[in-house]
Design a protein around this motif. Sequence first.
Motif, PDB file in Angstrom:
ATOM      1  N   GLY A   1       0.737  -1.137  -0.152  1.00 47.72           N
ATOM      2  CA  GLY A   1       0.079  -0.001   0.018  1.00 47.72           C
ATOM      3  C   GLY A   1       0.700   1.240  -0.228  1.00 47.72           C
ATOM      4  N   PHE A   2       0.219   2.596   0.273  1.00 48.35           N
ATOM      5  CA  PHE A   2       0.968   3.797   0.407  1.00 48.35           C
ATOM      6  C   PHE A   2       0.096   4.673   1.273  1.00 48.35           C
ATOM      7  N   CYS A   3       0.666   5.779   1.567  1.00 46.79           N
ATOM      8  CA  CYS A   3       0.212   6.831   2.533  1.00 46.79           C
ATOM      9  C   CYS A   3       0.019   8.064   1.720  1.00 46.79           C
ATOM     10  N   VAL A   4      -1.178   8.616   1.842  1.00 47.00           N
ATOM     11  CA  VAL A   4      -1.322  10.117   1.522  1.00 47.00           C
ATOM     12  C   VAL A   4      -0.777  10.997   2.396  1.00 47.00           C
ATOM     13  N   SER A   5       0.165  11.949   2.248  1.00 50.39           N
ATOM     14  CA  SER A   5       0.904  12.370   3.463  1.00 50.39           C
ATOM     15  C   SER A   5      -0.026  13.524   3.997  1.00 50.39           C
ATOM     16  N   THR A   6       0.624  14.028   5.141  1.00 48.35           N
ATOM     17  CA  THR A   6       0.043  15.257   5.830  1.00 48.35           C
ATOM     18  C   THR A   6       0.099  16.375   5.091  1.00 48.35           C
ATOM     19  N   ARG A   7       1.065  16.372   4.074  1.00 42.71           N
ATOM     20  CA  ARG A   7       1.364  17.491   3.353  1.00 42.71           C
ATOM     21  C   ARG A   7      -0.150  17.722   2.307  1.00 42.71           C
ATOM     22  N   ALA A   8      -0.499  16.482   1.929  1.00 38.01           N
ATOM     23  CA  ALA A   8      -1.666  16.594   0.928  1.00 38.01           C
ATOM     24  C   ALA A   8      -2.847  17.026   1.973  1.00 38.01           C
ATOM     25  N   TYR A   9      -3.099  16.687   3.071  1.00 39.86           N
ATOM     26  CA  TYR A   9      -4.154  17.070   3.873  1.00 39.86           C
ATOM     27  C   TYR A   9      -3.883  18.445   4.275  1.00 39.86           C
ATOM     28  N   ALA A  10      -2.882  19.159   4.535  1.00 39.49           N
ATOM     29  CA  ALA A  10      -2.610  20.557   4.820  1.00 39.49           C
ATOM     30  C   ALA A  10      -2.844  21.383   3.526  1.00 39.49           C
ATOM     31  N   ASP A  11      -2.461  20.995   2.496  1.00 41.48           N
ATOM     32  CA  ASP A  11      -2.897  21.723   1.025  1.00 41.48           C
ATOM     33  C   ASP A  11      -4.251  21.642   0.742  1.00 41.48           C
ATOM     34  N   PHE A  12      -4.733  20.585   1.176  1.00 40.59           N
ATOM     35  CA  PHE A  12      -6.239  20.195   0.882  1.00 40.59           C
ATOM     36  C   PHE A  12      -6.958  21.398   1.729  1.00 40.59           C
ATOM     37  N   ILE A  13      -6.767  21.247   3.237  1.00 40.62           N
ATOM     38  CA  ILE A  13      -7.143  22.392   4.108  1.00 40.62           C
ATOM     39  C   ILE A  13      -7.295  23.678   3.658  1.00 40.62           C
ATOM     40  N   ASN A  14      -6.022  24.100   3.109  1.00 41.78           N
ATOM     41  CA  ASN A  14      -5.693  25.412   2.786  1.00 41.78           C
ATOM     42  C   ASN A  14      -6.401  26.020   1.639  1.00 41.78           C
TER      43      ASN A  14
ATOM     44  N   ILE B   1     -15.696  19.972   5.440  1.00 41.25           N
ATOM     45  CA  ILE B   1     -14.396  19.202   4.778  1.00 41.25           C
ATOM     46  C   ILE B   1     -14.729  18.399   3.672  1.00 41.25           C
ATOM     47  N   GLU B   2     -16.185  17.681   3.967  1.00 39.90           N
ATOM     48  CA  GLU B   2     -16.790  16.688   2.733  1.00 39.90           C
ATOM     49  C   GLU B   2     -17.164  17.418   1.719  1.00 39.90           C
ATOM     50  N   THR B   3     -17.216  18.789   1.738  1.00 44.74           N
ATOM     51  CA  THR B   3     -17.650  19.343   0.702  1.00 44.74           C
ATOM     52  C   THR B   3     -16.540  20.031  -0.179  1.00 44.74           C
ATOM     53  N   LEU B   4     -15.408  19.956   0.331  1.00 48.10           N
ATOM     54  CA  LEU B   4     -14.306  20.639  -0.451  1.00 48.10           C
ATOM     55  C   LEU B   4     -13.730  19.662  -1.338  1.00 48.10           C
ATOM     56  N   ALA B   5     -13.279  20.192  -2.650  1.00 50.71           N
ATOM     57  CA  ALA B   5     -12.749  19.347  -3.601  1.00 50.71           C
ATOM     58  C   ALA B   5     -11.303  18.951  -3.411  1.00 50.71           C
ATOM     59  N   ILE B   6     -11.034  17.925  -3.709  1.00 46.60           N
ATOM     60  CA  ILE B   6      -9.512  17.550  -3.641  1.00 46.60           C
ATOM     61  C   ILE B   6      -8.718  18.124  -4.737  1.00 46.60           C
ATOM     62  N   PRO B   7      -7.710  19.133  -4.631  1.00 58.90           N
ATOM     63  CA  PRO B   7      -7.031  19.508  -5.713  1.00 58.90           C
ATOM     64  C   PRO B   7      -6.651  18.687  -6.610  1.00 58.90           C
ATOM     65  N   SER B   8      -6.343  18.839  -7.841  1.00 62.22           N
ATOM     66  CA  SER B   8      -6.196  18.005  -8.919  1.00 62.22           C
ATOM     67  C   SER B   8      -4.636  17.389  -8.830  1.00 62.22           C
ATOM     68  N   LEU B   9      -3.733  18.153  -8.408  1.00 60.07           N
ATOM     69  CA  LEU B   9      -2.577  17.674  -8.190  1.00 60.07           C
ATOM     70  C   LEU B   9      -2.495  16.558  -7.270  1.00 60.07           C
ATOM     71  N   ILE B  10      -3.093  16.618  -6.113  1.00 66.21           N
ATOM     72  CA  ILE B  10      -3.216  15.584  -5.226  1.00 66.21           C
ATOM     73  C   ILE B  10      -3.928  14.263  -5.623  1.00 66.21           C
ATOM     74  N   GLN B  11      -4.989  14.754  -6.253  1.00 65.99           N
ATOM     75  CA  GLN B  11      -5.721  13.473  -7.079  1.00 65.99           C
ATOM     76  C   GLN B  11      -5.059  12.836  -7.829  1.00 65.99           C
ATOM     77  N   GLN B  12      -4.168  13.401  -8.791  1.00 69.37           N
ATOM     78  CA  GLN B  12      -3.437  12.738  -9.696  1.00 69.37           C
ATOM     79  C   GLN B  12      -2.465  11.805  -8.982  1.00 69.37           C
ATOM     80  N   ASP B  13      -1.814  12.233  -7.954  1.00 66.71           N
ATOM     81  CA  ASP B  13      -0.579  11.472  -7.508  1.00 66.71           C
ATOM     82  C   ASP B  13      -1.384  10.256  -6.561  1.00 66.71           C
ATOM     83  N   ILE B  14      -2.564  10.458  -6.032  1.00 64.59           N
ATOM     84  CA  ILE B  14      -3.095   9.373  -5.203  1.00 64.59           C
ATOM     85  C   ILE B  14      -3.682   8.338  -6.382  1.00 64.59           C
TER      86      ILE B  14
END
Length: 881
Positions: free
Chosen positions: A40-53, A86-99
Amino acid sequence: MSQYVLNFSDINKSSLAEVGGKGANLGELGRIPGIRVPAGFCVSTRAYADFINTSGAFAALLNGLSGTLLSPEQLKTAGKQIRDHIETLAIPSLIQQDIILAWQETGSQLAYAVRSSATAEDLPGASFAGQQDTFLNVKGEQQLLDCIRKCWASLFTERAIVYRQQNGFEHDKVLLSVVVQQMVFPEVSGIMFTADPVSGNRKTVVIDAGFGLGDALVSGIVAADLYQVQGGTLIKQQIARKETAIYAKPEGGTVNVEIAGERQLVPALAAADAIRLASLGRSIEAHFGNPQDIEWGIAGNEIFILQSRPITTLYPVPPASGDQLRLFVSIGHQQMMTEAMKPLGISVLKTLVPVGKSRPQEESPYLQEVGARLYLDLTDLLGYPQVRKRLPELLLNIDEMIGRAVRDFISRDEFQPSLQPDKKVEPAWLTTAFPTIFAVFRNILYRDNAAAMEEINGFIERQIHENRTKLLAVAGVARITEVQEILSSLIPTVLPRIAPYLGAGLITYKLIAALSQKWVGDAQELGDISKSPTGNVTTEMGLALGDVADAARPYPAVAAYLKQAADDSFFAGLRAVDGGAEVLPVLLAFFEQYGMRGTGEIDVTRPRWREAPTALVPAILSQIAGIRPGQHRLVFAAGKKEAELAADRLLERLQAKPGGFFKARCMRRLIKVHRAFIGLREHPKFFIVQNLAIIKQVLLQEAAQLTAAGVLAAHEDVYWFSLQEFKTIIATQQADYAVVAGRKEQFSNVAKLKPPRVMTSEGEIITANPGASVPAGALPGSPVSAGIVEGCARVILKLEEATMQKGDILVAPYTDPGWTPLFPLAAGLVTEVGGLMTHGAVVAREYGIPAVAGVDNATGKIQNGQRIRVDGTQGFVEFIE
């Protein structure tokens, strides 16, 4: 792989900031030979921070959790607002692509488990077990992205918010990674503890197992089979009725399935697999360096390790060398001070004990620091047959639970090989003890004891003055050396002087009880005979505080001032209020005589009353409100009169018996000696506490000089060093603040643990074996969190219908992580199903509340509002009314 996604193979223990505790542990597990971890893999805390921001409103919503303590309803509302946002926010495209790229490389056709991994999760000091959400059997790109977003939102469930508040973590400082791990569809799964989480025994591996996915066990909706393994041998197997299992659905998600009749009692785990699991558990424990809580599954005869976290509720193991099983008893329970102590307090007490040392400046090896508390190693003493015979009985008089536990331990088979039947007490010991023993019997039989109390008090005053003079005559390193030498001399100085009198007072008490039973058939006067003895320093202190209350009672302004007084201006401020001038002399006289005392006074790092005088305010105000003027003195005098009357009654009863003249004469002597000496029982500690107060003053004076020189940041920082280290700091004018930081963190972790009375070198907590396993009328269950509590039962069938008050005992079918907001309110916990590894048991142990699991039909047998007693140590529930 990228700044947003990391493969398990790229993760290790240094990746905590990027992937949280669960993710870092998974990376480490993959590095252990023989351990198979699903990829498996981990979606990093950086992704969470950038998502929240990407949200302009998140910061304002987060501020709603800070400041004043929220009510449960406010907490529920604030958490839901953040989650919904949070559940209404869109995940940024760069984060989606990496996931999506990582998902495709790992296997887009596969099913996954999606779990949260917080940066304050699965740590040595806080497990945060089950505080964020997990999603199983996740299939497809959209479902994966939705579950990742829900994991991010679950950082603000009520249970997660409350848990962070309870453990002192700031909401905006905790970040969240998401673990995406290939699903394993096991036939059998469960949880394994590499140390027994209830007894603490580090040699025992405890395994709980059930059919299907392990979430049925973790959530507590099904009972589990229990297996215990020691040294490669299965020592216990307990098969439960497993009525339910959770399985994966073909289209994704999970379903609860009822297990057919006879299969419910089929063992989930073969003995060989339990032993195999335990071996893997030991490998994992060795890698991480501490006991682990491990989730596992068996699919196709292959064992998969799904995650591992440290067990945070275990009490530390006493330090011991060699293979001999050793026994340790708590000093704190005997001294009524079970709170954690800082290193200086520990060092002072270890120096105080004079035995086992080659020089006075050393610390006694017989006392060991365990979890910031002190424990006495009894093992060598138990080598003597007479000690084994007498010591448990002696300990029963100090602490009954300790005495019973030591007695039970001595009879254990595993302790027998270390015994030496022919081991004799050294003649030198007998030679040393004989004069004291002779003096005790002399005092009982014929000595005129009228001046004994005055002699002892004078002796103590002279010794205190002498020690104070010694300490004031030196400075620097020489002063700390003098402190060490004085500490080592205190017990040898005071005990030989007081023991002949105090021993006589205690022995005569036993003799009065025994002879009363023998000669008149009961000892009904004994309780009154011991009332209001003269000279007891603790009783006198209580009377003196009553005098302070009497002095303050006529002046309402004084009482009003005391309610808002501050320590640093306590006495000066009193002078300014009406009546203060009249009360102040009485108050100052009290502090002159007893200001060196305080709660936890055997610990020099704890404040004395003279340092924190407001600590006495509640006692003073309580006496003003609840006691009439002079009543405390009248009650003491009445007690003395009752003692005299009880003695007269006993003597009259004796005189009516055959040989009454002789019996009454013997008893009169025993009562006279007892009344003359029993008041000395507090003198040894009072003597030591007075010396400790002087020692603390001079230590802080030296620390203040180090602070003025810039060596210490604050003089209280000296509390984090031993006496010997203190000397080195003075000599070198250097202090290692890395040591201070490490000890502060360790202290914070262990201070919240409940210290056991008796434990072994294997970490096992020894509890006394009760006369009967379950009292008549009690409801039996499994002991999952030690302790005993009484309170009002609050029977709750559904969380959304929960209404609780502080101090209620929660009674429920089971508890999963969603029930966590109720735990701060609960004084105890009773569940119908569950075991050692279920959420309720884990969180109950972390909150330190007694808990009993597996109580059949508890919600039907226990009525809402009924008063009950929960015994989480032995495992039963009693009805009080």
